[in-house]
Design an enzyme around this catalytic site. Structure first.
Site, PDB file in Angstrom:
ATOM      1  N   GLU A 159       0.806  -1.236   0.000  1.00  0.00           N
ATOM      2  CA  GLU A 159       0.000   0.000   0.000  1.00  0.00           C
ATOM      3  C   GLU A 159       0.837   1.283   0.000  1.00  0.00           C
ATOM      4  OE1 GLU A 159      -2.812  -0.349   3.228  1.00  0.00           O
ATOM      5  OE2 GLU A 159      -3.583  -2.254   2.490  1.00  0.00           O
ATOM      6  N   GLU A 273      -6.355 -10.574  -1.433  1.00  0.00           N
ATOM      7  CA  GLU A 273      -7.199 -10.289  -0.257  1.00  0.00           C
ATOM      8  C   GLU A 273      -8.673 -10.174  -0.653  1.00  0.00           C
ATOM      9  OE1 GLU A 273      -5.712  -7.011   2.118  1.00  0.00           O
ATOM     10  OE2 GLU A 273      -3.633  -7.537   1.704  1.00  0.00           O
TER      11      GLU A 273
HETATM   12  O1  9MR Z   1      -7.849  -7.808   8.542  1.00  0.00           O
HETATM   13  C1  9MR Z   1      -6.912  -6.961   9.165  1.00  0.00           C
HETATM   14  C2  9MR Z   1      -7.529  -6.361  10.402  1.00  0.00           C
HETATM   15  O2  9MR Z   1      -7.724  -7.360  11.378  1.00  0.00           O
HETATM   16  C3  9MR Z   1      -6.621  -5.276  10.951  1.00  0.00           C
HETATM   17  O3  9MR Z   1      -7.291  -4.616  12.024  1.00  0.00           O
HETATM   18  C4  9MR Z   1      -6.269  -4.296   9.876  1.00  0.00           C
HETATM   19  C5  9MR Z   1      -5.339  -3.235  10.412  1.00  0.00           C
HETATM   20  O4  9MR Z   1      -4.768  -2.474   9.428  1.00  0.00           O
HETATM   21  O5  9MR Z   1      -5.652  -4.971   8.810  1.00  0.00           O
HETATM   22  C6  9MR Z   1      -6.496  -5.884   8.194  1.00  0.00           C
HETATM   23  O6  9MR Z   1      -5.856  -6.457   7.075  1.00  0.00           O
HETATM   24  C7  9MR Z   1      -5.525  -5.554   6.020  1.00  0.00           C
HETATM   25  C8  9MR Z   1      -4.300  -6.066   5.319  1.00  0.00           C
HETATM   26  O7  9MR Z   1      -3.270  -6.272   6.245  1.00  0.00           O
HETATM   27  C9  9MR Z   1      -3.847  -5.105   4.244  1.00  0.00           C
HETATM   28  N1  9MR Z   1      -4.902  -4.813   3.324  1.00  0.00           N
HETATM   29  C10 9MR Z   1      -6.171  -4.421   3.909  1.00  0.00           C
HETATM   30  C11 9MR Z   1      -6.593  -5.466   4.934  1.00  0.00           C
HETATM   31  C12 9MR Z   1      -7.953  -5.140   5.466  1.00  0.00           C
HETATM   32  O8  9MR Z   1      -7.903  -3.916   6.167  1.00  0.00           O
END
Ligand code: 9MR
Length: 463
Positions: A159, A273
């Site tokens: 990102e 994802e």
């Molecule tokens: O699913 C993840 C969630 O539990 C966390 O709180 C969050 C914090 O940033 O991250 C989520 O996973 C993310 C992933 O690492 C990167 N792409 C977006 C995902 C969904 O937010």
């Protein structure tokens, strides 16, 4: 031989599949078995609840039956693996790697350099280029080195592009970009490659599925990949996260166009994802046609995935709607393949149908065939039910002999049997010793035994 199986899948298949003539799913066909025959990976995250043993037994049983690739929801991120400077924490990640090895799964590592989920101590070096470079290098060398040879693919940078549609890096809110500049990305790839030369290395981002238009994120990423390749920066893959909504109907074809551009550069595109959510407000009014629409979109992504030879992994950001980041953080809901009760949704059938509509002989894989086991032929082949461990350590045990399921250690058990797509096919309460599983075709099944708070889930073969 595969056994034809005639439950709800048949009816759903006919309504969902349009021109594709699929009559049924064989009893032992799973997303995983179909993907493996096509030399592709299909995966789902292990939700954070799994790492703490705080998730229903069905989760893991479905997960390892249906998927051959795995990612940690949060447990390999910077704040999880280096919570204090130069003090590394690998327990959770090790648990997942062990699980993957025991179940023959490919591991994705997520994520090394990301502006989010960075521990507080890193921010104390804000704006100090040399220190930040040293911190990032040390992190990558240690984490990638720890799992060298065990993690097939890393999200090296996550990102890093801004959301302004102006062809630029994320310059606000990124300790790495603000302190180091864009060279943090190039360096991260070089360090990761040095730490594990065999690992695939990806750039991963969201909104790539919006296509290659003017100012687009995909267009900017493509330009960077061209630059990286021209400069021998060791990138091998891009991840399109693909967190979308039910109304985003153009996104599968956008992903296809992007895959074709990356193919020209000999770079893979992975779906990393995927979830396809409904607006949260609609949760109470969703009906069969909504779920079928969701299935149709899932299917289009699987079609694109199977038809583009440089796509290797199809990873969903969750398994059951009972555990999904969507409800908490996104104003979206119910974006996954299993509902909150672990029933497969129409989307599950649609993804299965797409796999079946693309014969293995026609699907090209970007991976050497040595990564995949030969296809299974014959009853229970390649499967050793004895080796399947129960999830809950307790006094319960279950053995199958012919069609007789014998239960030990239970006063009065409830038995549920599920097919390999997760559908309930048999249920009985008050079982004391043994029960006959009449009426089930031969094949693989999942049996769940519950007695009070004790629970055992196990794979069985009816021969
Ligand atoms: O699913 C993840 C969630 O539990 C966390 O709180 C969050 C914090 O940033 O991250 C989520 O996973 C993310 C992933 O690492 C990167 N792409 C977006 C995902 C969904 O937010």
């Amino acid at each position: 031989m595969k056994k034809p199986f005639t439950l709800t899948g048949v009816a759903l298949a006919t309504t969902l599949l349009g021109t594709t003539a699929i009559n049924s799913f064989a009893a032992d066909e799973t997303l995983r078995s179909l993907a493996e025959e096509r030399h592709r990976y299909i995966g789902a995250i292990l939700n954070s609840e799994w790492f703490y043993g705080n998730i229903e037994a069905e989760f893991e049983q479905i997960h390892k039956t249906q998927f051959n690739a795995v990612v940690a929801e949060n447990e390999m991120k910077f704040d999880a693996t280096e919570p204090n400077e130069n003090t590394f924490s690998y327990d959770k990640g090790d648990k997942m790697v062990k699980y993957a090895q025991e179940n023959g799964m490919r591991v994705r590592g997520h994520a090394l350099a990301w502006h989010s989920q960075v521990p507080y101590w890193v921010n104390s070096y804000s704006g100090q280029k040399e220190q930040l470079l040293a911190v990032l290098k040390n992190h990558i060398e240690n984490v990638v080195g720890h799992w060298k040879g065990q993690i097939a693919e890393w999200d090296v940078v996550n990102e890093a592009v801004n959301d302004d549609n102006n062809h630029g890096w994320r310059s606000n809110g990124s300790v790495w970009f603000e302190g180091i500049g864009a060279e943090f990305l190039d360096s991260a790839f070089v360090w990761a490659h040095a730490a594990d030369p065999d690992a695939e290395l990806c750039y991963n981002d969201y909104a790539i599925e919006w296509g290659l238009g003017n100012g687009s994120k995909a267009g900017f990423v493509l330009d960077q990949v061209k630059r990286w390749k021209a400069n021998n920066i060791p990138i091998t893959c891009v991840g399109t996260q693909t967190h979308i909504e039910i109304s985003h109907e153009t996104t599968p074809q956008n992903v296809r166009a992007f895959a074709k551009e990356l193919a020209k550069l000999d770079v893979k595109l992975n779906i990393t994802e995927l979830d396809i959510g409904f607006p949260q407000g609609s949760a109470g009014s969703l009906g069969q046609s909504d779920y079928e629409k969701q299935g149709h979109l899932y299917r289009q992504f699987m079609d694109v995935f199977l038809e583009e030879p440089n796509m290797g992994e199809f990873v969903i950001w969750g398994l059951t709607d009972a555990h999904s980041w969507l409800d908490g953080q996104q104003g979206k809901t119910q974006g996954l393949l299993w509902d909150k009760q672990y029933n497969p949704k129409p989307a599950f059938d649609s993804v299965m149908a797409s796999l079946k509509a693309h014969p293995a002989s026609q699907v090209k894989s970007p991976y050497p065939s040595s990564q995949f086991n030969p296809p299974c032929e014959g009853d229970g082949c390649g499967d050793s039910p004895e080796a399947i461990v129960s999830i809950t350590a307790n006094k319960l045990s279950a053995q199958i002999n012919g069609r007789t399921l014998s239960i030990a250690g239970a006063k009065s058990a409830k038995i549920d049997v599920f097919d390999m797509q997760g559908r309930p096919v048999f249920s009985m309460k008050g079982v004391k010793g043994a029960v006959e599983l009449q009426g089930l075709p031969k094949g693989l099944y999942m049996v769940r035994v519950r007695d009070g708070s004790a629970s055992l889930t196990k794979r069985i073969v009816i021969r």
